[in-house]
Design a protein around this motif. Structure first.
Motif, PDB file in Angstrom:
ATOM      1  N   GLN A   1      -2.806  -7.154   7.177  1.00  0.00           N
ATOM      2  CA  GLN A   1      -3.678  -6.833   6.051  1.00  0.00           C
ATOM      3  C   GLN A   1      -2.878  -6.454   4.807  1.00  0.00           C
ATOM      4  N   ASP A   2      -1.783  -5.721   5.019  1.00  0.00           N
ATOM      5  CA  ASP A   2      -0.984  -5.237   3.900  1.00  0.00           C
ATOM      6  C   ASP A   2       0.366  -4.777   4.424  1.00  0.00           C
ATOM      7  N   CYS A   3       1.198  -4.290   3.526  1.00  0.00           N
ATOM      8  CA  CYS A   3       2.503  -3.739   3.895  1.00  0.00           C
ATOM      9  C   CYS A   3       2.590  -2.318   3.362  1.00  0.00           C
ATOM     10  N   LEU A   4       2.933  -1.384   4.239  1.00  0.00           N
ATOM     11  CA  LEU A   4       3.057   0.014   3.841  1.00  0.00           C
ATOM     12  C   LEU A   4       4.355   0.208   3.064  1.00  0.00           C
ATOM     13  N   TRP A   5       4.250   0.775   1.886  1.00  0.00           N
ATOM     14  CA  TRP A   5       5.392   0.995   0.991  1.00  0.00           C
ATOM     15  C   TRP A   5       5.680   2.488   0.955  1.00  0.00           C
ATOM     16  N   LEU A   6       6.800   2.880   1.561  1.00  0.00           N
ATOM     17  CA  LEU A   6       7.203   4.284   1.604  1.00  0.00           C
ATOM     18  C   LEU A   6       8.413   4.465   0.697  1.00  0.00           C
ATOM     19  N   ASP A   7       8.186   5.025  -0.469  1.00  0.00           N
ATOM     20  CA  ASP A   7       9.260   5.227  -1.428  1.00  0.00           C
ATOM     21  C   ASP A   7       9.669   6.694  -1.398  1.00  0.00           C
ATOM     22  N   PHE A   8      10.845   6.962  -0.830  1.00  0.00           N
ATOM     23  CA  PHE A   8      11.361   8.323  -0.749  1.00  0.00           C
ATOM     24  C   PHE A   8      12.236   8.655  -1.956  1.00  0.00           C
ATOM     25  N   THR A   9      12.193   7.798  -2.963  1.00  0.00           N
ATOM     26  CA  THR A   9      12.987   7.983  -4.178  1.00  0.00           C
ATOM     27  C   THR A   9      12.061   8.093  -5.386  1.00  0.00           C
TER      28      THR A   9
ATOM     29  N   VAL B   1       0.859  -1.191   0.000  1.00  0.00           N
ATOM     30  CA  VAL B   1       0.000   0.000   0.000  1.00  0.00           C
ATOM     31  C   VAL B   1       0.886   1.229   0.000  1.00  0.00           C
ATOM     32  N   ASN B   2       0.783   2.027  -1.043  1.00  0.00           N
ATOM     33  CA  ASN B   2       1.604   3.233  -1.143  1.00  0.00           C
ATOM     34  C   ASN B   2       1.060   4.337  -0.254  1.00  0.00           C
ATOM     35  N   ALA B   3       1.952   5.055   0.376  1.00  0.00           N
ATOM     36  CA  ALA B   3       1.594   6.264   1.106  1.00  0.00           C
ATOM     37  C   ALA B   3       2.415   7.413   0.542  1.00  0.00           C
ATOM     38  N   GLU B   4       1.807   8.553   0.386  1.00  0.00           N
ATOM     39  CA  GLU B   4       2.499   9.709  -0.176  1.00  0.00           C
ATOM     40  C   GLU B   4       3.516  10.238   0.824  1.00  0.00           C
ATOM     41  N   THR B   5       4.755  10.311   0.398  1.00  0.00           N
ATOM     42  CA  THR B   5       5.813  10.856   1.239  1.00  0.00           C
ATOM     43  C   THR B   5       6.074  12.306   0.847  1.00  0.00           C
TER      44      THR B   5
END
Length: 407
Positions: free
Chosen positions: A349-357, A201-205
């Motif tokens: 439930q899911d895995c948080l995906w934090l992409d700072f790139t 699950v993408n979160a806006e960084t």
């Protein structure tokens, strides 16, 4: 007897069918994270050893690390009770006699210099086979060639979730390739749709590191140049604060950094927020790495900042946050990193995906990553010298007149 999931049964059937159709060559089983490679390996080995009347096959299972060896052995042993299994691995402290074993599980470095200790083999299975050189050189290729001298009919099965090299070119490409076809496939998309994987699950960084202008080599960024772009105090502090805020409801965090120094700086920034964190890299002594991973699994550590490790073979299904703080253009590295968070676990439930790139933006969703064909040199007439075309889905070499690949 192993109880297989439907897609696992299909995979073994497709592998058998490939061998029936191909008297020579070596296939790949493309099995993504969570597909249960150990279960499929166990069942395939059991059949090869026990189900051929009058003949008991001998098999070598090659793995790249102690962690994968132990993981495979623990899963294989209860599923292959009627087989004699041995281990050869200096890092695991085991060097069993091999000649009387049906299946030997070994780290490649522990057997490459003395293949004669293995005796005559019928089959070699290579886990994480994307690590094998594309050239006819290196430990894997030299060991396989030596074993073929004892048995010219020896066959090799490669298993990997990323059947391409770091530059994205299919493992079945190249004049000196070992593998000839992808015989069976289990994809991320298939297992996500079936509920056997946990979605990212993408979160806006608030921070995005643009890698434009960073030097590249062999399809990915030069680490020293990338570190100059990323390892900056203000940037590290900002990213640490965002991880803490966005991950406040997450239990197990894994942060991918660019260098050991960068990982140390990131860990210190997280500690200032009260996060229990440790650093793991290739320089971390084995005993210390094992302790850190045990503490992480037990919940005594919330976060690990790591460098160039904890991709292949790192199996913590409860992992529910991944922070990517290093750009990459390698489809292998990108897929391996993302896969660490996609295993299912009770209550997850899911895995948080934090992409700072800019990695996700440039490379796209991880379940859509595919290999590519190797560029063909021009012949004397200026055209391609290749008499075939490459399937974009599986990398198979198809005749130019074929409209649809068998995959």
């Amino acid at each position: 007897m192993v109880t297989l999931r439907p897609y696992q049964t299909r995979t073994l059937e497709e592998l058998d069918a490939w061998f029936m159709d191909n008297e020579t060559g070596h296939p790949i089983v493309h099995a993504c994270v969570g597909a249960g490679k150990s279960v499929m390996i166990a069942e395939y080995c059991r059949r090869a050893v026990l189900e051929y009347p009058g003949y008991r096959a001998r098999i070598l299972m090659l793995v790249p690390s102690k962690e994968l060896l132990i993981q495979n052995f623990e899963k294989l042993k209860p599923l292959t009770a009627d087989m004699y299994i041995g281990i050869i691995s200096a890092s695991a402290g085991r060097k069993d006699a091999a000649f009387d074993k049906d299946l030997v599980i070994a780290t490649v470095g522990s057997v490459a210099k003395n293949p004669g200790m293995l005796g005559r083999l019928d089959l070699i299975m290579v886990d994480e086979c994307h690590l094998i050189s594309r050239k006819d050189s290196g430990q894997y290729r030299e060991l396989i060639a030596a074993c073929q001298r004892y048995n010219p009919s020896l066959r090799v099965i490669g298993l990997t979730g990323t059947p391409f090299r770091g530059d994205g070119i299919w493992l079945t490409e190249g004049k000196e390739r070992l593998f000839t076809d992808i015989a069976a496939r289990v994809t991320l998309r298939e297992l996500l749709d079936a509920g056997f994987l946990s979605p990212l699950v993408n979160a806006e960084t608030g921070t995005h590191i643009d890698a434009t202008g960073v030097k590249m080599n062999n399809g990915d960024f030069v680490i020293s140049d990338l570190a100059k772009r990323i390892d900056q105090t203000e940037l590290t502090q900002a990213i640490a604060g965002q991880i803490v805020e966005l991950g406040k409801d997450r239990a197990k965090w894994l942060v991918y950094c660019v260098t050991v120094e960068h990982a140390g700086h990131m860990a210190e920034a997280l500690k200032k927020h009260g996060v229990s964190v440790a650093v793991v890299s290739a320089n971390t002594p084995a005993a210390e790495r094992d302790r850190v991973i045990r503490d992480f699994k037990a919940g005594r550590l919330r976060c690990i900042c790591n460098v160039a490790v904890l991709t292949t073979g790192f199996d913590v299904p409860e992992l529910d946050l991944i922070a990517l703080v290093r750009n990459t253009r390698s489809p292998v590295l990108y897929t391996q990193i993302a896969g660490r968070g996609m295993r299912i676990a009770d209550g997850k439930q899911d895995c948080l995906w934090l992409d700072f790139t800019d990695t996700t933006q440039v490379m796209g969703p991880v379940d859509q990553i595919k290999g590519r064909a190797e560029p063909r040199p021009a012949n004397k007439d200026g055209g391609s010298e290749s008499p075939f075309k490459v399937c974009p889905e599986c990398g198979a070499n198809c005749a130019t007149a074929v409209l649809m690949c068998k995959c």
